[in-house]
Design an enzyme around this catalytic site. Structure first.
Site, PDB file in Angstrom:
ATOM      1  N   GLU A  21     -36.146  -2.366 -42.432  1.00 47.31           N
ATOM      2  CA  GLU A  21     -36.515  -2.705 -43.813  1.00 47.31           C
ATOM      3  C   GLU A  21     -37.980  -3.162 -43.835  1.00 47.31           C
ATOM      4  OE1 GLU A  21     -33.835  -5.523 -45.551  1.00 47.31           O
ATOM      5  OE2 GLU A  21     -32.086  -4.273 -45.124  1.00 47.31           O
TER       6      GLU A  21
ATOM      7  N   ALA B 145     -37.889  -6.373 -42.070  1.00 49.37           N
ATOM      8  CA  ALA B 145     -36.986  -6.472 -40.912  1.00 49.37           C
ATOM      9  C   ALA B 145     -37.185  -5.259 -40.010  1.00 49.37           C
ATOM     10  CB  ALA B 145     -35.528  -6.569 -41.378  1.00 49.37           C
TER      11      ALA B 145
ATOM     12  N   SER C  93     -38.718  -5.226 -35.861  1.00 46.48           N
ATOM     13  CA  SER C  93     -38.263  -5.719 -34.547  1.00 46.48           C
ATOM     14  C   SER C  93     -37.200  -6.798 -34.738  1.00 46.48           C
ATOM     15  CB  SER C  93     -39.439  -6.318 -33.772  1.00 46.48           C
ATOM     16  OG  SER C  93     -40.435  -5.348 -33.590  1.00 46.48           O
TER      17      SER C  93
ATOM     18  N   ILE D 289     -36.763   5.835 -42.342  1.00 39.29           N
ATOM     19  CA  ILE D 289     -35.460   6.337 -41.894  1.00 39.29           C
ATOM     20  C   ILE D 289     -35.526   7.855 -41.636  1.00 39.29           C
ATOM     21  CG2 ILE D 289     -32.970   6.442 -42.397  1.00 39.29           C
ATOM     22  CD1 ILE D 289     -34.298   3.545 -42.031  1.00 39.29           C
ATOM     23  N   THR D 290     -35.219   8.239 -40.408  1.00 40.33           N
ATOM     24  CA  THR D 290     -35.300   9.642 -39.982  1.00 40.33           C
ATOM     25  C   THR D 290     -34.114  10.438 -40.544  1.00 40.33           C
ATOM     26  OG1 THR D 290     -36.367   8.899 -37.942  1.00 40.33           O
ATOM     27  CG2 THR D 290     -35.469  11.128 -37.917  1.00 40.33           C
TER      28      THR D 290
ATOM     29  N   GLY E 101     -60.998  18.670 -21.899  1.00 36.23           N
ATOM     30  CA  GLY E 101     -62.335  18.386 -22.447  1.00 36.23           C
ATOM     31  C   GLY E 101     -62.345  18.573 -23.958  1.00 36.23           C
ATOM     32  N   GLY E 102     -63.431  19.172 -24.483  1.00 36.39           N
ATOM     33  CA  GLY E 102     -63.579  19.350 -25.941  1.00 36.39           C
ATOM     34  C   GLY E 102     -62.463  20.187 -26.536  1.00 36.39           C
TER      35      GLY E 102
ATOM     36  N   GLU F 296     -37.127   2.680 -32.336  1.00 31.93           N
ATOM     37  CA  GLU F 296     -35.928   2.184 -31.627  1.00 31.93           C
ATOM     38  C   GLU F 296     -36.268   1.033 -30.677  1.00 31.93           C
ATOM     39  OE1 GLU F 296     -32.847   4.810 -30.686  1.00 31.93           O
ATOM     40  OE2 GLU F 296     -33.661   6.429 -31.908  1.00 31.93           O
TER      41      GLU F 296
ATOM     42  N   THR G 274     -39.904  -1.496 -30.068  1.00 28.30           N
ATOM     43  CA  THR G 274     -41.256  -1.292 -29.513  1.00 28.30           C
ATOM     44  C   THR G 274     -41.262  -1.595 -28.011  1.00 28.30           C
ATOM     45  OG1 THR G 274     -41.840  -3.593 -29.916  1.00 28.30           O
ATOM     46  CG2 THR G 274     -42.296  -2.042 -31.715  1.00 28.30           C
TER      47      THR G 274
END
Ligand SMILES: Cc1cc2nc3c(=O)[nH]c(=O)nc-3n(C[C@H](O)[C@H](O)[C@H](O)COP(=O)(O)OP(=O)(O)OC[C@H]3O[C@@H](n4cnc5c(N)ncnc54)[C@H](O)[C@@H]3O)c2cc1C
Length: 379
Positions: free
Chosen positions: A127, A130, A132, A157-158, A339-340, A363, A365
């Site tokens: 949330e 809310a 960790s 939310i996935t 590299g680049g 899920e 940290t």
């Protein structure tokens, strides 16, 4: 001690590896750019019986084990991490809590459509206030007659835009001044339920990350998942399994970055030699390969412990923490070796770096994983 995959696991790996190379990988750069959700890929994964892979055949699943789930998640993520996270969340956040805590009736009603691919799986815990500290949940579910009435919001939310229902956590009461948190299954077409898909993300662009708004959403009390007040314990158990999925994703991304870097180092010439002839490049690649090997072993060990019905929380946290951190290191090194060109989208390694970053955050940290491990080793 046996490090060999079983015949079934080898067969699943062969099938998903070919599918990932032939079907998932080709559109990954485009999907990263267009943010198009890989719906067509998931239709095919449904036909292959992958959507309910570790769940019982009774509910339309394939009855496979957690190691097989880790293999599929790794291979999909190697080709396209947006596809990988969609799959991992579908199984471990969407299906698993219903499988673990649902009644027979709930499993038939809500797990079966997840297994057949009719619905994507999702889980609403986080949330605005809310993250960790998931115990800081503010969403409420008040009992009104035979119903719960839910109010509040969820963030990041996935899969929710593609889910027909999902479990969300909410406060259902007060136990001696302590919040009583429960998980409740909410149909996404319920009145007052809004799914917003508006985030501009750093990576995993083709995955679906949503905000949920619950405004007087009414669901029957029978939608309670498991026992009332058990929501906190349920999501801790759910996240343990989810961490194996994140670890597997990290191994997949790291493997893709390594493969690219090894190939490029043999093609690119500077000072009359290929990069792979410079010892510093060889040592970089050796370190990358070693870290991937270790991470994969840790993911498979955590999955194996889970399959044996043994405690696996510490190993799940360790594999998630280690694999996500080495995925960032390996992806960063792969960009450096290019590299680049590594800074350019067409070489893909910059995408691996952007995609891998989420794995140190979602899920739990890296800091939270260290807190969990410290507690489990007796600090
Ligand atoms: C792409 C994406 C997909 C996601 N999918 C889902 C999903 O499907 N379902 C779901 O419920 N959630 C999901 N999440 C949410 C995710 O799990 C949270 O973002 C994560 O748990 C961190 O919470 P937060 O973002 O509120 O960060 P915070 O908790 O605010 O943390 C911010 C920083 O403070 C540190 N920190 C916090 N507390 C402590 C402490 N006690 N000690 C030391 N450091 C601390 C953290 O480690 C972090 O570095 C997703 C997030 C993203 C970005």
């Amino acid at each position: 001690m046996n490090f060999d995959l079983t015949e079934e696991q080898q067969m699943i790996r062969k099938m998903i590896k070919e599918f990932s190379d032939e079907v998932v990988a080709p559109g990954a750069i485009d999907r990263d750019r267009t943010k198009e959700f890989p719906l067509e890929i998931f239709k095919q994964l449904s036909e292959m019986g992958m959507m309910g892979l570790p769940f019982s055949e009774e509910y339309g699943g394939a009855g496979a084990d957690t190691i097989s789930f880790a293999i599929v998640t790794e291979e999909l993520s190697r080709a396209c991490a947006s596809t990988g996270i969609t799959y991992s969340a579908h199984i471990s956040l969407g299906g698993a809590p219903i499988n673990l805590f649902g009644t027979e009736e709930q499993k038939h009603k809500y797990l079966t459509p997840i297994c057949t691919g009719e619905s994507f799986g999702a889980f609403g815990l986080t949330e605005p206030n809310a993250g960790s500290d998931a115990g800081g949940t503010q969403t409420t579910a008040k009992i009104d007659g035979d119903d719960f009435v839910l109010n509040g919001s969820k963030v990041y939310i996935t899969n929710a835009s593609y889910a027909k229902h999902l479990a969300v956590t909410a406060i259902t009461g007060n136990d001696n001044g302590k919040k009583e948190i429960s998980a409740i299954i909410v149909p996404t077409d319920a009145e007052g339920f809004t799914v917003l898909d508006k985030y501009e993300k750093m990576g995993l662009n083709a995955s679906n990350t949503t905000e949920l708004v619950l405004d007087n959403v009414r669901v029957p009390r029978e939608n309670l998942l498991g026992e009332q007040g058990n929501g906190f314990r349920q999501f801790l158990v759910t996240l343990d399994g989810g961490r194996i999925g994140i670890g597997a994703m990290a191994v997949g991304i790291a493997q893709a970055a390594f493969d690219r870097a090894l190939r490029y180092s043999k093609e690119r010439k500077q000072f009359g030699k290929t990069l792979s002839e410079f010892q510093i490049t060889q040592f970089k690649l050796a370190d990358m390969a070693m870290k991937i090997e270790l991470a994969r072993n840790m993911v498979h060990k955590a999955a194996w412990l889970k399959d044996q019905g043994r405690p696996f929380s510490k190993e799940a946290s360790m594999c998630k923490l280690y694999a996500s951190e080495i995925a960032m290191q390996v992806a960063n090194e792969a960009v450096q070796i290019h590299g680049g060109y590594g800074y350019m989208k067409e070489y893909e390694v910059e995408r691996y770096m952007r995609d891998a970053k989420l794995l140190e955050i979602g899920e739990g940290t890296s800091e939270v994983q260290r807190m969990v491990i410290a507690r489990l080793i007796g600090c």
